[in-house]
Design a protein around this motif. Structure first.
Motif, mmCIF file in Angstrom:
data_model
loop_
_atom_site.group_PDB
_atom_site.id
_atom_site.type_symbol
_atom_site.label_atom_id
_atom_site.label_comp_id
_atom_site.label_asym_id
_atom_site.label_seq_id
_atom_site.Cartn_x
_atom_site.Cartn_y
_atom_site.Cartn_z
ATOM 1 N N ALA A 130 0.861 -1.182 0.000
ATOM 2 C CA ALA A 130 0.000 0.000 0.000
ATOM 3 C C ALA A 130 0.900 1.236 0.000
ATOM 4 O O ALA A 130 1.749 1.385 0.889
ATOM 5 C CB ALA A 130 -0.908 -0.012 1.223
ATOM 6 N N ARG A 131 0.718 2.102 -0.980
ATOM 7 C CA ARG A 131 1.627 3.229 -1.153
ATOM 8 C C ARG A 131 0.870 4.552 -1.339
ATOM 9 O O ARG A 131 -0.315 4.563 -1.668
ATOM 10 C CB ARG A 131 2.524 2.995 -2.374
ATOM 11 C CG ARG A 131 3.418 1.776 -2.267
ATOM 12 C CD ARG A 131 4.275 1.607 -3.507
ATOM 13 N NE ARG A 131 5.156 0.448 -3.426
ATOM 14 C CZ ARG A 131 6.337 0.455 -2.845
ATOM 15 N NH1 ARG A 131 6.802 1.570 -2.279
ATOM 16 N NH2 ARG A 131 7.100 -0.627 -2.807
ATOM 17 N N HIS A 132 1.611 5.646 -1.140
ATOM 18 C CA HIS A 132 1.067 6.964 -1.444
ATOM 19 C C HIS A 132 0.837 7.090 -2.956
ATOM 20 O O HIS A 132 1.714 6.712 -3.744
ATOM 21 C CB HIS A 132 2.054 8.069 -1.030
ATOM 22 C CG HIS A 132 2.101 8.349 0.427
ATOM 23 N ND1 HIS A 132 1.082 9.010 1.096
ATOM 24 C CD2 HIS A 132 3.059 8.088 1.359
ATOM 25 C CE1 HIS A 132 1.403 9.138 2.368
ATOM 26 N NE2 HIS A 132 2.593 8.582 2.566
ATOM 27 N N PRO A 133 -0.327 7.604 -3.375
ATOM 28 C CA PRO A 133 -0.509 7.913 -4.795
ATOM 29 C C PRO A 133 0.200 9.240 -5.093
ATOM 30 O O PRO A 133 -0.425 10.271 -5.362
ATOM 31 C CB PRO A 133 -2.030 8.028 -4.935
ATOM 32 C CG PRO A 133 -2.490 8.483 -3.591
ATOM 33 C CD PRO A 133 -1.554 7.838 -2.595
ATOM 34 N N SER A 134 1.517 9.208 -5.039
ATOM 35 C CA SER A 134 2.314 10.437 -5.120
ATOM 36 C C SER A 134 2.150 11.143 -6.461
ATOM 37 O O SER A 134 2.376 12.355 -6.556
ATOM 38 C CB SER A 134 3.792 10.129 -4.866
ATOM 39 O OG SER A 134 4.275 9.164 -5.779
ATOM 40 N N GLN A 135 1.747 10.404 -7.498
ATOM 41 C CA GLN A 135 1.527 11.046 -8.792
ATOM 42 C C GLN A 135 0.401 12.080 -8.688
ATOM 43 O O GLN A 135 0.454 13.142 -9.317
ATOM 44 C CB GLN A 135 1.163 10.013 -9.868
ATOM 45 C CG GLN A 135 2.074 8.798 -9.906
ATOM 46 C CD GLN A 135 1.485 7.629 -9.135
ATOM 47 O OE1 GLN A 135 0.903 7.804 -8.071
ATOM 48 N NE2 GLN A 135 1.651 6.430 -9.677
ATOM 49 N N LEU A 136 -0.622 11.765 -7.881
ATOM 50 C CA LEU A 136 -1.736 12.696 -7.700
ATOM 51 C C LEU A 136 -1.305 13.899 -6.860
ATOM 52 O O LEU A 136 -1.773 15.020 -7.087
ATOM 53 C CB LEU A 136 -2.921 11.984 -7.039
ATOM 54 C CG LEU A 136 -3.519 10.818 -7.826
ATOM 55 C CD1 LEU A 136 -4.720 10.239 -7.092
ATOM 56 C CD2 LEU A 136 -3.921 11.269 -9.227
ATOM 57 N N TYR A 137 -0.419 13.678 -5.893
ATOM 58 C CA TYR A 137 0.113 14.793 -5.124
ATOM 59 C C TYR A 137 0.864 15.749 -6.056
ATOM 60 O O TYR A 137 0.738 16.978 -5.953
ATOM 61 C CB TYR A 137 1.090 14.305 -4.047
ATOM 62 C CG TYR A 137 0.553 13.307 -3.053
ATOM 63 C CD1 TYR A 137 -0.808 13.009 -2.964
ATOM 64 C CD2 TYR A 137 1.411 12.626 -2.192
ATOM 65 C CE1 TYR A 137 -1.285 12.092 -2.050
ATOM 66 C CE2 TYR A 137 0.947 11.698 -1.276
ATOM 67 C CZ TYR A 137 -0.398 11.427 -1.218
ATOM 68 O OH TYR A 137 -0.858 10.507 -0.306
ATOM 69 N N GLN A 138 1.640 15.155 -6.959
ATOM 70 C CA GLN A 138 2.405 15.977 -7.891
ATOM 71 C C GLN A 138 1.493 16.701 -8.879
ATOM 72 O O GLN A 138 1.733 17.862 -9.232
ATOM 73 C CB GLN A 138 3.414 15.104 -8.648
ATOM 74 C CG GLN A 138 4.544 14.605 -7.765
ATOM 75 C CD GLN A 138 5.558 13.791 -8.535
ATOM 76 O OE1 GLN A 138 5.360 12.606 -8.775
ATOM 77 N NE2 GLN A 138 6.639 14.424 -8.933
ATOM 78 N N ALA A 139 0.439 16.021 -9.328
ATOM 79 C CA ALA A 139 -0.519 16.662 -10.226
ATOM 80 C C ALA A 139 -1.172 17.859 -9.538
ATOM 81 O O ALA A 139 -1.421 18.897 -10.162
ATOM 82 C CB ALA A 139 -1.586 15.656 -10.663
ATOM 83 N N GLY A 140 -1.419 17.715 -8.225
ATOM 84 C CA GLY A 140 -2.041 18.804 -7.477
ATOM 85 C C GLY A 140 -1.104 19.976 -7.259
ATOM 86 O O GLY A 140 -1.472 21.132 -7.510
ATOM 87 N N LEU A 141 0.131 19.687 -6.824
ATOM 88 C CA LEU A 141 1.070 20.763 -6.510
ATOM 89 C C LEU A 141 1.756 21.323 -7.753
ATOM 90 O O LEU A 141 1.741 22.538 -7.989
ATOM 91 C CB LEU A 141 2.132 20.265 -5.527
ATOM 92 C CG LEU A 141 1.754 20.252 -4.045
ATOM 93 C CD1 LEU A 141 2.922 19.746 -3.206
ATOM 94 C CD2 LEU A 141 1.343 21.632 -3.572
ATOM 95 N N GLU A 142 2.358 20.446 -8.541
ATOM 96 C CA GLU A 142 3.106 20.894 -9.721
ATOM 97 C C GLU A 142 2.169 21.331 -10.849
ATOM 98 O O GLU A 142 2.564 22.123 -11.705
ATOM 99 C CB GLU A 142 4.017 19.771 -10.214
ATOM 100 C CG GLU A 142 5.060 19.340 -9.196
ATOM 101 C CD GLU A 142 5.836 18.109 -9.639
ATOM 102 O OE1 GLU A 142 5.716 17.732 -10.839
ATOM 103 O OE2 GLU A 142 6.556 17.523 -8.814
#
Length: 222
Positions: free
Chosen positions: A111-123
């Motif tokens: 189970a991992r962070h969906p970090s791609q979505l974090y990046q889509a939100g911030l970047e």
């Protein structure tokens, strides 16, 4: 446009080899782009060099050109990160948060962070909101370098933050553990400093001004 696109590809690939996998140099694997391996920071360097060349060849204000491009980049970042999410690549670190996800491409099936979505939100979304607000609601676009300077600071800061949630490349896990920061974070620090220098240069007025053509002048010229 073609030259800038080439700058992205060459810069991204050569940057990946230089920053993340030096053993690619001297190997035919360096040219196998379809196997993956592109560096965001290398791509930035490639774009900067390509824009500088285009601007000099066409007698354009390089900072002015970069300003207008910087306003549009967050949209590409947003859709690019969504593509990373759909493809199940560049996923995040292991976590137990309620929104953790298991990516099919993860060999460990954790189970991992969906970090791609974090990046889509911030970047993507956050940077788009900042850049568009500065462009339309302030006079930032009349100070060459101010928009691209703010963009550089913002995108590098967003990347630095997101790296806390993103899973490092397997061969760089030990590097991140020993230095306390990932390679992406170390590379983002000089970007922030460069962005701050460009902003200071633009605010000082040394980059000049770019004012709109008065309505009456443009009418008489036509």
């Amino acid at each position: 446009v073609d030259l800038v696109t080439l700058g992205i590809i060459l810069g991204g690939r050569l940057g990946y080899a230089a920053f993340y996998q030096p053993d690619l140099f001297g190997s035919l694997a360096l040219f196998k782009l379809w196997t993956g391996g592109m560096s965001f920071h290398g791509g930035v360097i490639g774009v900067v060099l390509a824009l500088l060349w285009v601007s000099l060849r066409n007698n354009l204000n390089w900072l002015r050109v970069a300003d207008y491009i910087a306003v549009n980049v967050p949209f590409g970042m947003f859709f690019g990160r969504l593509a990373n999410f759909v493809n199940g690549e560049l996923y995040g670190r292991q976590t137990d948060v309620a929104w953790a996800m298991v990516f099919p491409s993860d060999p460990l099936q954790l189970a991992r962070h969906p970090s791609q979505l974090y990046q889509a939100g911030l970047e993507g979304l956050a940077m788009a909101a900042i850049m568009l607000s500065l462009f339309w609601l302030t006079k930032a676009r009349w100070k060459p370098g101010l928009l691209v300077g703010v963009f550089t600071i913002g995108i590098a800061t967003a990347r630095f933050i997101n790296e806390f949630f993103r899973q490092p490349d397997s061969h760089l896990t030990e590097f991140a553990a020993s230095t306390g920061l990932s390679m992406g974070q170390w590379l983002s620090i000089p970007m922030i400093l460069v962005g701050m220098a460009v902003v200071a240069y633009a605010i000082s007025g040394k980059s000049g001004t770019a004012k709109p053509v008065p309505q009456e002048d443009s009418a008489s010229a036509s």
